[in-house]
Design a protein around this motif. Structure first.
Motif, PDB file in Angstrom:
ATOM      1  N   GLY A 151      40.809   4.691  57.946  1.00  0.00           N
ATOM      2  CA  GLY A 151      40.492   4.267  56.557  1.00  0.00           C
ATOM      3  C   GLY A 151      39.170   3.700  56.071  1.00  0.00           C
ATOM      4  O   GLY A 151      38.230   4.217  55.497  1.00  0.00           O
ATOM      5  N   PHE A 167      37.849   6.743  48.240  1.00  0.00           N
ATOM      6  CA  PHE A 167      38.263   5.270  48.207  1.00  0.00           C
ATOM      7  C   PHE A 167      37.680   4.190  47.310  1.00  0.00           C
ATOM      8  O   PHE A 167      38.353   3.246  46.776  1.00  0.00           O
ATOM      9  N   PHE A 197      40.155  -2.061  54.675  1.00  0.00           N
ATOM     10  CA  PHE A 197      40.680  -1.441  55.709  1.00  0.00           C
ATOM     11  C   PHE A 197      40.396  -2.340  57.253  1.00  0.00           C
ATOM     12  O   PHE A 197      40.891  -2.500  58.032  1.00  0.00           O
TER      13      PHE A 197
END
Length: 269
Positions: free
Chosen positions: A159, A185, A196
């Motif tokens: 991520g 994101f 993350f």
């Protein structure tokens, strides 16, 4: 790991990280590029944590499967993030957060930067010890909780890598000059890469804590995600970066603040 072993390991790790961050201080002074600070920190924490994970604590013996897995995980984190910051530093040189601090500190900047980097060494100490506690958990084999921790860290690394790639791709487009990334994101929170990064450090308590009581020091590993959340959200992550964004993007960034959360990728009501 006994208490005495833990204290000895903490002393050695602390001294190594202090030396590494002193070298980072000298590097940014010599080159004039503050971006090298985070390069030294990331590779330093990763390298020291790998050694702390694999080193035998009593009689010499081959590393266990757990030690090897944990060492690989922290090495992947360090190489991925350190490599990203290294490329960014070679292209841009400066980190606006550190540059702003130097301007604020004025004549005392050199000394205060040295102290700042020693505080970052202390944060690295907490993280590296959490990794070591996970690696030296005496529980035999890798169970479901261990696999959950591994999956969490690998997913978080992915991520963060995607977040960094999305931002890099956005900035590489000349048509986006002066604009703020809200793609992928980055449409969910203002700092998904920080989110993350924090998730990565939740993995080590999962691997370190043994509910049977076989690894009582493993609970100390909870300090890693707690410390990283505090640093990212309240200290050297979001606050100075958002101050810089407000100065450079002004009303555009204030509108983004009004409609998105700074850290957790949840819709803002």
């Amino acid at each position: 790991m006994s208490v005495l072993q833990f204290i000895f390991l903490a002393a050695v790790v602390g001294l190594l990280l202090s030396a590494i961050m002193t070298a980072a201080w000298q590097a940014q002074r010599t080159t004039g590029h503050t971006g090298w600070i985070d390069v030294f920190w990331t590779f330093g924490v990763g390298g020291v944590a790998v050694v702390a994970s694999l080193i035998p604590l009593s009689v010499p013996h081959a590393p266990s499967a757990r030690q090897i897995v944990v060492a690989v995980l922290i090495a992947l984190w360090s190489l991925r993030l350190g490599g990203h910051i290294l490329v960014r530093t070679r292209e841009a040189g400066d980190d606006p957060r550190y540059r702003d601090l130097i301007k604020q500190w004025g004549a005392s900047a050199n000394l205060r930067m040295l102290l700042q980097l020693q505080s970052q060494a202390a944060v690295g100490l907490i993280l590296a010890l959490s990794v070591a506690l996970a690696a030296h958990n005496p529980r035999e084999g890798l169970g479901a909780v261990d696999l959950l921790g591994i999956a969490l860290l690998v997913g978080a690394l992915a991520g963060e890598a995607v977040s960094d790639w999305q931002l890099r791709r956005f900035k590489s487009d000349p048509g986006n000059r002066g604009r703020i990334c809200e793609e992928g994101f980055w449409s969910l929170s203002r700092h998904p890469n920080y989110f993350f990064e924090w998730l990565c450090w939740l993995a080590y308590p999962l691997i370190a804590i043994d509910l049977t009581g076989a690894n009582p020091l493993g609970w100390i590993a909870l300090l890693a995600p707690a410390c990283m959340y505090w640093v990212l959200v309240y200290v050297s992550g979001i606050p100075p970066l958002e101050e810089h964004m407000l100065r450079s993007r002004g009303a555009q960034f204030r509108r983004l603040q009004a409609r998105t959360r700074p850290f957790f990728p949840f819709p803002k009501r």
